[in-house]
Design a protein around this motif. Sequence first.
Motif, PDB file in Angstrom:
ATOM      1  N   GLU A  80       4.918   7.744   1.103  1.00  0.00           N
ATOM      2  CA  GLU A  80       5.333   6.566   1.841  1.00  0.00           C
ATOM      3  C   GLU A  80       4.755   5.316   1.172  1.00  0.00           C
ATOM      4  O   GLU A  80       3.616   5.316   0.715  1.00  0.00           O
ATOM      5  N   LEU A  81       5.572   4.263   1.120  1.00  0.00           N
ATOM      6  CA  LEU A  81       5.055   2.999   0.613  1.00  0.00           C
ATOM      7  C   LEU A  81       5.476   1.883   1.547  1.00  0.00           C
ATOM      8  O   LEU A  81       6.499   1.977   2.254  1.00  0.00           O
ATOM      9  N   TYR A  82       4.670   0.827   1.561  1.00  0.00           N
ATOM     10  CA  TYR A  82       4.882  -0.260   2.513  1.00  0.00           C
ATOM     11  C   TYR A  82       4.967  -1.582   1.754  1.00  0.00           C
ATOM     12  O   TYR A  82       4.155  -1.875   0.874  1.00  0.00           O
ATOM     13  N   ARG A 128       0.849  -1.190   0.000  1.00  0.00           N
ATOM     14  CA  ARG A 128       0.000   0.000   0.000  1.00  0.00           C
ATOM     15  C   ARG A 128       0.882   1.235   0.000  1.00  0.00           C
ATOM     16  O   ARG A 128       2.093   1.152   0.215  1.00  0.00           O
ATOM     17  N   SER A 129       0.262   2.403  -0.267  1.00  0.00           N
ATOM     18  CA  SER A 129       1.023   3.652  -0.251  1.00  0.00           C
ATOM     19  C   SER A 129       0.176   4.740   0.387  1.00  0.00           C
ATOM     20  O   SER A 129      -1.050   4.736   0.285  1.00  0.00           O
ATOM     21  N   GLU A 130       0.848   5.668   1.046  1.00  0.00           N
ATOM     22  CA  GLU A 130       0.192   6.835   1.643  1.00  0.00           C
ATOM     23  C   GLU A 130       1.088   8.040   1.404  1.00  0.00           C
ATOM     24  O   GLU A 130       2.177   8.129   1.972  1.00  0.00           O
ATOM     25  N   LYS A 138       7.903  -3.296   5.878  1.00  0.00           N
ATOM     26  CA  LYS A 138       8.783  -2.143   6.043  1.00  0.00           C
ATOM     27  C   LYS A 138       8.179  -0.914   5.380  1.00  0.00           C
ATOM     28  O   LYS A 138       7.334  -1.021   4.491  1.00  0.00           O
ATOM     29  N   GLU A 139       8.673   0.248   5.829  1.00  0.00           N
ATOM     30  CA  GLU A 139       8.215   1.516   5.254  1.00  0.00           C
ATOM     31  C   GLU A 139       9.353   2.135   4.446  1.00  0.00           C
ATOM     32  O   GLU A 139      10.508   2.130   4.879  1.00  0.00           O
ATOM     33  N   TYR A 140       9.001   2.636   3.258  1.00  0.00           N
ATOM     34  CA  TYR A 140       9.983   3.294   2.385  1.00  0.00           C
ATOM     35  C   TYR A 140       9.428   4.660   1.987  1.00  0.00           C
ATOM     36  O   TYR A 140       8.217   4.866   1.928  1.00  0.00           O
ATOM     37  N   LEU A 141      10.349   5.606   1.705  1.00  0.00           N
ATOM     38  CA  LEU A 141       9.945   6.933   1.258  1.00  0.00           C
ATOM     39  C   LEU A 141      10.318   7.128  -0.200  1.00  0.00           C
ATOM     40  O   LEU A 141      11.447   6.832  -0.604  1.00  0.00           O
TER      41      LEU A 141
END
Length: 858
Positions: free
Chosen positions: A792-794, A787-789, A798-801
Amino acid sequence: MKREGFLLDIDYRTEKDEDGQDKPVIRLWCKSKEGADFIVLDTNFEPYFYAFPYSYSHSYDHEYDREEKKRLIEEIRIYSEGAEISVKRVEFCQKKLLGVDRSGLKIFTTHPRHVPLLREEVRKVGLTVFEADILFAIRYLIDKRLRPLDGVCVEGEEIEWDYANTPRREAILASNVSYNEMDGGELPALKVLAFDCEMATRGGHGMPSPRRDPIIIISVAYHEGAGIKSKLFVLSDKEYEAGDDAKVLRDFLNFVDQFQPEIIVGYNTDGFDWQYIRERARLHGIRLTVGADGSTVHYGRGGMLPSVNIAGRLNVDLFKLAKRDLGSVKVKKLENVAEFLGVVQKSERVNLSPREINECWFNASMREQLYEYSKADAVSTLGIAEKMLPLQIELSRMIGYPLDELAKMGRGRQVEAFLTAEAFKREELVPQKGGAEKTFEGAFVLPPEKGLHEDVIALDFSSMYPTIMISFNVSPDTFVSSPEAEDDVHRAPEVGHAFRKAPDGFFKRIMSDLIARRKAIKTEMKKYDKNSDEYRLFDIQQQSIKILTNSFYGYTGWSAAKFYKRECAEATTAWGRYFIKRAVKMAEELGFEVIYGDTDSIFVKLPSELELEGDRKTETLKKAREVSERISEELPLELELQDFYKAIFFTGKKKRYAALTDKGEIVVRGLEVRRGDWCELAKEVQTEVIQLILMEKNPEKAMRYVKNIIHYLKGGEIPFDKLIIHKTLTRKISGYETKQAHVIAAERALESTSRIAYEVGSKIPYVIIKGPGKTSDRAFPADVMERSEGDELYADGKEYLVDVDYYTRHQVIPVAHRVLQLFGYDLSSFEEGEQKTLGGYDKSSLKEGEQKALTHWF
């Protein structure tokens, strides 16, 4: 009995003769005018090839003993798989080789598979072998002058149809088969079946594996009456848990058997779906009896790509057509091609990523969405077939190859197939392959004048290269290295190659016939309304001829061509350069400024300071017609008014411009908006900038628009899918010495918990994330994202920018600068002005037009 109909497909099978020996039997799969299926069996046709002396000189024919060579060939005996193979018989023959009369031998064999073995032995006798690589079924079509999807007339006796488990159809043992022009008879409606497979991976991770993961859905679409119907063969949850998709496969096979399609289409089905079905069927012990005779699917390779053939049915992978013919669609996903062809808009159908397919399968409440997606894929595939197949059918008729084989062929092979059939009609031998890879000077280019121009005319030489080849008798058989008299030859400027003026060469005769046919068709078209069926049919026919005719020049310079002659291609481009330069000079003499010239076209405008009697468009068109008429009178080419552009801008590099026609259409050539290796955001920004420049002539407004987009990008409000970049994996990951961004993304996908393995030829979707190292090291595969917000993506817990700075500096600004630099904006211009945070950014401060330009993002 006598039977007339349309030839759909051809193949051959091996049967035993009275002596128990293998013999080939040609099978013609036909359909009557009324739509009844029938099959024709011809046992009379024999495989053969030719053998001639080495030299291409006529005089050499007298220096070899034909009788002695004939005797040696008749004595050939070889042994293969425990059987003796020999030549069936040898006949003397006369043929032309590149226009020179030759005496040689025609060698008949008992079976087509003996030809490759015997031709090697014939070479040892000291002769050159010709036409030994023409496929047996194609040889039959050529010799009988039959054309697929066209008329056939058969005389013979009716026999029993003896293939088990197949529908009853009339069968004829032929005594005579000939081409039949079906006066007033159109090809009856053919049954077309489109299909698509869906798979879900165990645990919802990774790319599906045929050894592990069952087929969860096979969707089909077909015509019934006036409408399109779709059908799903769906795996049950219990069957999925057991890995048992046998029922899905059997239901699909039964449907094919019941529906009896003449054409089966899919999208990348040769490379994926059919391969997956093959492995799943093997695991379940299911025979893929899809052939019209109850035979199984034949798997092979067409060059580097997998190939699938089905007896009595035309299997067409539309992905191969899209790759060859739809250069305008850079990312050739099914939904993109369907949208481009006007079949269905992406916004009007369900679209799912591989991860979402898994999610919908494992979540019962979402499964209806998966069913709709699968139906949409099949219906889209059928729609693409309806758009693309009419032209392919006409080309199949012209070139003389079955539709399924034609779809796999590049333009060079299509031209060669056409020339091979024409050579037989004209008693010409097809030469051996023997070209060497050599480069030669191409077309003339007058660099474009950078910037924005108004009231511009594009003048285009109609069919420049074909016309040059006809006008100067450019053909492999007319080339002479040392002409006896200059008056007897046409000599090309710059390169000096000479071609006999008479007699007409092989290529000239063929191309003259094609152009005459096209002119006659275009004349006939004018009698009908543009929306009528008659007009559309004629238009398809003339397009087919145009495609083929325009390919001749390139074919002569293709090193793999049998009729390869570098001098032909070199001379053609030399004449082309001469004529385009002459057109530039004549246009300037008549008062025009030539602002760009390339290959066969020039772009001209009248000087802005020139005072005109009427409005500028009228006067420009009037003077352009004068130029056209004068050039067409002086040169052996016709210069046509191609387009009138109200505004056009050039970047300064050839083939890179954007223009606004007088009909309000925007034409873009060579800019990032037309390329697939830029993210969607960059392409849409450049599109909007182009529109603002051309339609409103307002660079300042375009600059403000770009800055606004940058603000939204930095605020994390640009949709994630607009940032995805696509690039093709052209070889295995291990085959790359330098790891590019898309290769690293593919490696990451394989190493993720999703374990996605991309095949060669796949478009790798990735985004650039923040982190240390080079840009390529930070490529992250979009398919593993959960998913993405915002930015930010997951994935994988883990979380990535997203690296917003990368997209600003290396995607958005470069494509906008490509255009805006023409109006005095340098790179620093994009950083100027007050930098507002997104939260404090007031969209109401934008002018109405600028607000509208941004609304499609939100």
